[in-house]
Design an enzyme around this catalytic site. Structure first.
Site, PDB file in Angstrom:
ATOM      1  N   SER A  18       0.875  -1.326   0.033  1.00 32.48           N
ATOM      2  CA  SER A  18       0.053  -0.053  -0.078  1.00 32.48           C
ATOM      3  C   SER A  18       0.897   1.146  -0.004  1.00 32.48           C
ATOM      4  CB  SER A  18      -0.654   0.094   1.176  1.00 32.48           C
ATOM      5  OG  SER A  18      -1.476   1.418   1.245  1.00 32.48           O
ATOM      6  N   TYR A  28      -2.727  -0.041  10.775  1.00 30.25           N
ATOM      7  CA  TYR A  28      -2.880  -0.466   9.354  1.00 30.25           C
ATOM      8  C   TYR A  28      -1.640  -0.117   8.718  1.00 30.25           C
ATOM      9  CZ  TYR A  28      -4.462  -0.806   4.518  1.00 30.25           C
ATOM     10  OH  TYR A  28      -4.468  -1.323   3.181  1.00 30.25           O
TER      11      TYR A  28
END
Length: 223
Positions: free
Chosen positions: A135, A147
């Protein structure tokens, strides 16, 4: 002879788009996720090149059984896309939910490690390719984001896996997208990256020549 791509988190979004793209290019696709109904519908839509295996990737025994079924069905595994992951609805450290962190870390970190550990003997036989969903959050420091920290792990792990696999002719790639229009978000994001964009990046990595190993692909929406 057709090559075989195993995809975790294959029931929707990036995983499903990648399965469709790979099948269109002549790959067999093994679809792993917990949602048996969605997997079966996707496999039926793709046709004989697809195999649906309902599986929780955080369950090592179930994962081992799934890989064995895929190899038995298609004769081997040439590539694995470790795509399964999740976020959290409660960002931040002070106001975060440790129970939610536990589930997220188990899937985003241990689930990827379990997939890699299970995949290695199969990929060694085919000098195969291991692909991970990273990501933009794994490249940036985001305020209080656990996250993001899990994706930093994924990015570091990908390079470590690539170095290990290079010893026997294998390759590893991390795909690092910015915001993607998937069910990860409550509202549709039509101007952001689309699942098909990520699928295209996966196929680009897989289709490199024997002398080229793409270690990372970083994509951002044009807006």
């Amino acid at each position: 002879m057709s090559r075989t791509l195993l995809i975790t988190g294959a029931s929707s979004g990036i995983g499903a788009a990648t399965a469709r793209s790979a099948a269109a290019k002549g790959w067999n696709v093994a679809l792993l996720a917990r949602s048996e109904d969605k997997l079966s519908a996707l496999a039926e839509d793709i046709g004989d090149a697809a195999l649906a295996v309902a599986c929780d990737v955080t369950d090592r025994d179930a994962l081992a059984d799934a890989f064995a079924k895929v190899a038995d069905k298609f004769g081997g595994i040439d590539a694995v896309f470790a795509n399964a992951g999740k976020g959290t609805d409660k960002p931040g450290i002070e106001n975060g939910d440790p129970d939610d962190w536990h589930a997220m870390i188990h899937l985003n970190i241990l689930g990827v490690l379990y997939a890699a550990h299970t995949a290695m003997p199969y990929l060694r036989k085919t000098k195969g390719h291991f692909i991970l969903t990273g990501s933009k959050a794994g490249r940036d420091h985001m305020k209080g984001s656990v996250y993001s920290a899990t994706k930093w792990f994924v990015h570091g792990l990908s390079e470590n896996i690539a170095e290990e696999m290079r010893e026997w002719g294998g390759r590893a790639t991390v795909i690092a997208p910015g915001m993607v229009n998937t069910a990860f978000f409550d509202e549709a994001k039509p101007t952001k990256l689309q699942p098909e964009d990520i699928a295209g990046a996966v196929m680009f990595a897989l289709e490199q020549s024997e002398t080229s190993a793409v270690r990372e692909i970083y994509l951002m929406p044009t807006d």
